[in-house]
Design an enzyme around this catalytic site. Sequence first.
Site, mmCIF file in Angstrom:
data_model
loop_
_atom_site.group_PDB
_atom_site.id
_atom_site.type_symbol
_atom_site.label_atom_id
_atom_site.label_comp_id
_atom_site.label_asym_id
_atom_site.label_seq_id
_atom_site.Cartn_x
_atom_site.Cartn_y
_atom_site.Cartn_z
ATOM 1 N N HIS A 82 -15.352 23.391 -85.931
ATOM 2 C CA HIS A 82 -15.236 23.380 -84.166
ATOM 3 C C HIS A 82 -16.896 24.491 -84.111
ATOM 4 C CE1 HIS A 82 -13.768 24.870 -80.523
ATOM 5 N NE2 HIS A 82 -13.913 25.329 -80.950
ATOM 6 N N ASP A 135 -13.726 18.603 -86.180
ATOM 7 C CA ASP A 135 -13.791 19.657 -84.896
ATOM 8 C C ASP A 135 -12.132 19.972 -84.654
ATOM 9 O OD1 ASP A 135 -14.017 21.320 -82.893
ATOM 10 O OD2 ASP A 135 -15.672 19.895 -82.580
ATOM 11 N N SER A 172 -16.565 25.904 -77.030
ATOM 12 C CA SER A 172 -15.143 26.226 -76.868
ATOM 13 C C SER A 172 -14.620 26.914 -75.398
ATOM 14 C CB SER A 172 -15.000 27.135 -77.655
ATOM 15 O OG SER A 172 -13.000 26.838 -77.911
#
Length: 295
Positions: free
Chosen positions: A273, A246, A108
Amino acid sequence: MAFQTEGYIDFAGFKTYYRIFGEQKSNGKLPLVMLHGGPGFCHNYLLTYAYMADRYDRQIIFYDQLGCGRSAIPHQEDDFYSTDLWLEEFYVVREALGLDECHTFGSSWGGMLEMLIATHDDEGIHSMVINSSPVRIQTWLDEAKRLINYLPEHMQRAIQTAEATGDYDTPEAQEAIAEYYKRHVVGTYPPFPEFHAQSEAGMGECYLVMQGPSEFVCPGKLRDWDMREACRRIKVPCLAMSGTDDEGTPLTIKEGVDCIPGCEWVLIPNAVHEAHLLHPDLCMRTVEEFISRHE
């Protein structure tokens, strides 16, 4: 789990915590440096990947970025935190640990940090795995709004109210956020796995400064994040990894893949995610197969 050691590195007048699994051996396998998300989480939620040390005989290195987890610091003025701070920290950690050559994995925000690294000084980095990271923050936010539209109407209204009032702690907002997290972030309802909960508990104030009060808005310093042109200069071999369910949607990830020259992409079916929580073996194998081609 493999031999591990831990310690602290002096940085910016404070201490950056690191944790190493496995030993560096003369087997031709370079260390893998893990960059966690947020900005504001800590390394704990990524500890699934520590098992790569035993499974693939590769050294795996984690650290908590300054202001996060065990690298927590006293309250700082907002201007203290910036992308440049954590960019500089990465190079300080590499030097302190003698990581002249390595691979990196960024989750991320950690993948966004990798984009900065790859466009500044990538010397000695053999490959990068960019795990569900936006090349442009507005695409991320637009897609979050689209995903919210699939929630039950009362949950949509709860999130809209929270965004308008800034109060995300109401029971209605918490219920809606829990449903969003189950569908697109963690894959389960609270209580989350212990190591994930530890990452949330260690959330630094830097998340509010850089992102904002939730995943759905970004009034913070990342609000203008757009690396599309800069990423066209990346020369390090890159793998994008993300899930079909996601919050970093296929559209979001493809935008980055299309900008990074030669970037490969693995889209994991039925994954959210934090895909490694429910698909640990596939995620570890995907990472190892890619980085082992770039020793």
